[in-house]
Motif scaffolding. Structure first.
Motif, PDB file in Angstrom:
ATOM      1  N   ASN A  77     -13.331 -14.918   7.750  1.00  0.00           N
ATOM      2  CA  ASN A  77     -12.141 -15.017   8.585  1.00  0.00           C
ATOM      3  C   ASN A  77     -11.334 -13.725   8.452  1.00  0.00           C
ATOM      4  O   ASN A  77     -11.817 -12.723   7.909  1.00  0.00           O
ATOM      5  N   GLU A  78     -10.098 -13.746   8.912  1.00  0.00           N
ATOM      6  CA  GLU A  78      -9.275 -12.543   8.896  1.00  0.00           C
ATOM      7  C   GLU A  78      -9.071 -12.022   7.470  1.00  0.00           C
ATOM      8  O   GLU A  78      -9.151 -10.808   7.219  1.00  0.00           O
ATOM      9  N   LYS A  79      -8.822 -12.895   6.533  1.00  0.00           N
ATOM     10  CA  LYS A  79      -8.639 -12.477   5.141  1.00  0.00           C
ATOM     11  C   LYS A  79      -9.921 -11.857   4.589  1.00  0.00           C
ATOM     12  O   LYS A  79      -9.890 -10.823   3.922  1.00  0.00           O
ATOM     13  N   GLY A  80     -11.048 -12.486   4.889  1.00  0.00           N
ATOM     14  CA  GLY A  80     -12.327 -11.951   4.436  1.00  0.00           C
ATOM     15  C   GLY A  80     -12.658 -10.620   5.084  1.00  0.00           C
ATOM     16  O   GLY A  80     -13.259  -9.738   4.456  1.00  0.00           O
ATOM     17  N   LEU A  81     -12.265 -10.453   6.351  1.00  0.00           N
ATOM     18  CA  LEU A  81     -12.503  -9.197   7.064  1.00  0.00           C
ATOM     19  C   LEU A  81     -11.805  -8.035   6.363  1.00  0.00           C
ATOM     20  O   LEU A  81     -12.402  -6.967   6.155  1.00  0.00           O
ATOM     21  N   LYS A  82     -10.556  -8.217   5.988  1.00  0.00           N
ATOM     22  CA  LYS A  82      -9.814  -7.136   5.348  1.00  0.00           C
ATOM     23  C   LYS A  82     -10.469  -6.714   4.037  1.00  0.00           C
ATOM     24  O   LYS A  82     -10.588  -5.518   3.741  1.00  0.00           O
ATOM     25  N   LYS A  83     -10.913  -7.687   3.260  1.00  0.00           N
ATOM     26  CA  LYS A  83     -11.561  -7.358   1.989  1.00  0.00           C
ATOM     27  C   LYS A  83     -12.887  -6.659   2.229  1.00  0.00           C
ATOM     28  O   LYS A  83     -13.219  -5.668   1.559  1.00  0.00           O
ATOM     29  N   ALA A  84     -13.665  -7.147   3.195  1.00  0.00           N
ATOM     30  CA  ALA A  84     -14.961  -6.537   3.488  1.00  0.00           C
ATOM     31  C   ALA A  84     -14.802  -5.099   3.966  1.00  0.00           C
ATOM     32  O   ALA A  84     -15.583  -4.220   3.585  1.00  0.00           O
ATOM     33  N   LEU A  85     -13.800  -4.844   4.798  1.00  0.00           N
ATOM     34  CA  LEU A  85     -13.570  -3.481   5.294  1.00  0.00           C
ATOM     35  C   LEU A  85     -13.231  -2.536   4.151  1.00  0.00           C
ATOM     36  O   LEU A  85     -13.746  -1.412   4.092  1.00  0.00           O
ATOM     37  N   TYR A  86     -12.364  -2.979   3.245  1.00  0.00           N
ATOM     38  CA  TYR A  86     -12.001  -2.119   2.120  1.00  0.00           C
ATOM     39  C   TYR A  86     -13.248  -1.762   1.307  1.00  0.00           C
ATOM     40  O   TYR A  86     -13.470  -0.592   0.958  1.00  0.00           O
ATOM     41  N   GLN A  87     -14.069  -2.751   1.018  1.00  0.00           N
ATOM     42  CA  GLN A  87     -15.235  -2.509   0.181  1.00  0.00           C
ATOM     43  C   GLN A  87     -16.266  -1.630   0.880  1.00  0.00           C
ATOM     44  O   GLN A  87     -16.881  -0.762   0.255  1.00  0.00           O
ATOM     45  N   GLU A  88     -16.461  -1.829   2.178  1.00  0.00           N
ATOM     46  CA  GLU A  88     -17.448  -1.022   2.894  1.00  0.00           C
ATOM     47  C   GLU A  88     -16.966   0.413   3.096  1.00  0.00           C
ATOM     48  O   GLU A  88     -17.746   1.360   2.996  1.00  0.00           O
ATOM     49  N   VAL A  89     -15.673   0.595   3.382  1.00  0.00           N
ATOM     50  CA  VAL A  89     -15.138   1.958   3.502  1.00  0.00           C
ATOM     51  C   VAL A  89     -15.260   2.678   2.161  1.00  0.00           C
ATOM     52  O   VAL A  89     -15.628   3.854   2.103  1.00  0.00           O
ATOM     53  N   ASN A  90     -14.969   1.987   1.084  1.00  0.00           N
ATOM     54  CA  ASN A  90     -15.114   2.569  -0.256  1.00  0.00           C
ATOM     55  C   ASN A  90     -16.558   2.976  -0.517  1.00  0.00           C
ATOM     56  O   ASN A  90     -16.845   4.098  -0.958  1.00  0.00           O
ATOM     57  N   ILE A 109      -8.780   5.100   0.773  1.00  0.00           N
ATOM     58  CA  ILE A 109      -9.564   3.944   1.191  1.00  0.00           C
ATOM     59  C   ILE A 109      -8.723   2.944   1.976  1.00  0.00           C
ATOM     60  O   ILE A 109      -9.134   2.459   3.035  1.00  0.00           O
ATOM     61  N   THR A 110      -7.555   2.613   1.467  1.00  0.00           N
ATOM     62  CA  THR A 110      -6.713   1.616   2.134  1.00  0.00           C
ATOM     63  C   THR A 110      -6.359   2.055   3.547  1.00  0.00           C
ATOM     64  O   THR A 110      -6.465   1.272   4.506  1.00  0.00           O
ATOM     65  N   ALA A 111      -5.943   3.322   3.717  1.00  0.00           N
ATOM     66  CA  ALA A 111      -5.574   3.820   5.046  1.00  0.00           C
ATOM     67  C   ALA A 111      -6.765   3.795   5.991  1.00  0.00           C
ATOM     68  O   ALA A 111      -6.646   3.370   7.147  1.00  0.00           O
ATOM     69  N   THR A 150     -15.861  10.092  13.545  1.00  0.00           N
ATOM     70  CA  THR A 150     -15.590  10.204  12.119  1.00  0.00           C
ATOM     71  C   THR A 150     -14.349   9.380  11.778  1.00  0.00           C
ATOM     72  O   THR A 150     -13.511   9.095  12.635  1.00  0.00           O
ATOM     73  N   LEU A 151     -14.255   9.011  10.496  1.00  0.00           N
ATOM     74  CA  LEU A 151     -13.120   8.246   9.988  1.00  0.00           C
ATOM     75  C   LEU A 151     -12.555   8.965   8.774  1.00  0.00           C
ATOM     76  O   LEU A 151     -13.286   9.286   7.837  1.00  0.00           O
ATOM     77  N   ASP A 152     -11.245   9.224   8.795  1.00  0.00           N
ATOM     78  CA  ASP A 152     -10.576   9.768   7.614  1.00  0.00           C
ATOM     79  C   ASP A 152      -9.188   9.147   7.517  1.00  0.00           C
ATOM     80  O   ASP A 152      -8.852   8.227   8.269  1.00  0.00           O
ATOM     81  N   GLU A 153      -8.369   9.648   6.598  1.00  0.00           N
ATOM     82  CA  GLU A 153      -7.053   9.032   6.373  1.00  0.00           C
ATOM     83  C   GLU A 153      -6.139   9.135   7.590  1.00  0.00           C
ATOM     84  O   GLU A 153      -5.166   8.368   7.715  1.00  0.00           O
TER      85      GLU A 153
END
Length: 328
Positions: free
Chosen positions: A149-162, A278-280, A305-308
């Motif tokens: 769900n939305e909460k899980g999405l935010k955590k997954a994005l942080y971990q994958e970006v990291n 990572i957070t940004a 590309t993705l950066d801060e």
């Protein structure tokens, strides 16, 4: 999110002989020990792999066991690492310091200890870990589809970006829905459309790679987060998904000749981030997903590309029509 095997037990012990003795016992109990001699090395490994239980030495290796616990719990609170049940291992002189700390370990054991004592603490810890995971599942997953769900999405994005940032790898995201969804809901009814979409979620849960993340967004759209997948990889994946959707058979009146094809947007970016960014970076991808509120009649995507500072798109859009290959 990190890969998951419940049997992975981290043995964080700088004394090699002790570590091997503990690992031998864990193997006998059907568990899979992973030995690390440094607290910092162990923290880095936990960003890549999930460990349900950690046996952590109190000995100093740059930081000691208590500081390791504080750092780990802080990162878990921020959603940067998965929960792990921590058992500190120390000498008798460590007992007072461990007992005075309430912000880290779940349990502790003092050398020398009996094999049966270690077994009881490890198996008891795994039982508590499973209970915690059940609670987490209820808060981070959609109960109807078992997608994030939305909460899980935010955590997954942080971990994958990291994960992708450290590799300078590619991260892809797709947001999908049925073409002409509003008209479908009027023609077939919201209930039937929901039933069909949940069938799609079940198919995707079976067919996606273990480390791809499937999300049901707050807007009831299908979202896929795919690490280590460049523009060619994500278009190939979406082509296969579109072919399945186009061939779906729904045994309900009035649906025989209905076109269940997909529309949506996708993005594949090379991740350029440091730990501080990572957070940004994760928020930029999350904002992009949330902003996908209208689609054309095709699945259209971009690379970049993705950066801060944000997502930087380059080149022309890639359009993928249902049942066909990608078109430049």
């Amino acid at each position: 999110m990190a890969s998951y095997t419940e049997e992975n037990i981290m043995v964080l012990e700088p004394d090699r002989d002790r570590a091997l003795e503990i690992a031998e016992d864990l193997n006998l109990w059907g568990l899979k020990p992973c030995i690390y001699a440094s607290h910092f090395r162990a923290l880095g490994r936990m960003e890549e792999k999930r460990f349900p239980l950690v046996l952590a030495s109190m000995e100093y290796t740059g930081i000691d066991g208590l500081e390791f616990c504080r750092i780990l719990r802080k990162r878990q609170q921020l959603g940067q690492l998965d929960f792990a049940y921590i058992i500190l291992m120390g000498e008798n002189q460590h007992r007072t310091r461990i007992c005075a700390s309430f912000d880290g370990a779940d349990d502790f054991i003092i050398y020398p200890f009996l094999r049966c004592e270690l077994k009881w603490r490890v198996l008891s810890g795994l039982s508590r870990y499973r209970h915690h995971e059940k609670l987490q599942t209820s808060s981070m997953y959609d109960p109807a589809t078992l997608a994030l769900n939305e909460k899980g999405l935010k955590k997954a994005l942080y971990q994958e970006v990291n994960r992708m940032g450290r590799k300078k790898g590619f991260l892809s995201a797709a947001v999908l829905d049925f073409k002409n969804r509003e008209w479908m809901e009027v023609s077939l009814g919201t209930g039937l459309c929901t039933q069909v979409k949940e069938e799609v979620f079940r198919f995707l849960k079976e067919k996606l790679r273990n480390y791809d993340q499937l999300v049901r967004t707050d807007q009831d759209r299908i979202c896929i987060i795919s690490g280590e997948n460049d523009i060619d990889g994500i278009t190939g994946m979406l082509k296969r998904i579109s072919a399945f959707i186009a061939e779906m058979e729904v045994n309900e009146p009035g649906t025989r000749d209905f076109d269940f094809s997909l529309a949506g947007s996708f993005l594949s970016v090379s991740v350029h981030s440091t730990y501080a960014d990572i957070t940004a970076c994760a928020e930029h991808v999350h904002d992009w997903i949330r902003s996908r509120d209208s689609f054309s009649d095709a699945v259209t995507g971009y690379s970049g590309t993705l950066d801060e500072n944000g997502i930087h798109v380059d080149g022309e859009p890639v359009r993928m029509h249902p049942g066909s290959g990608a078109e430049d």
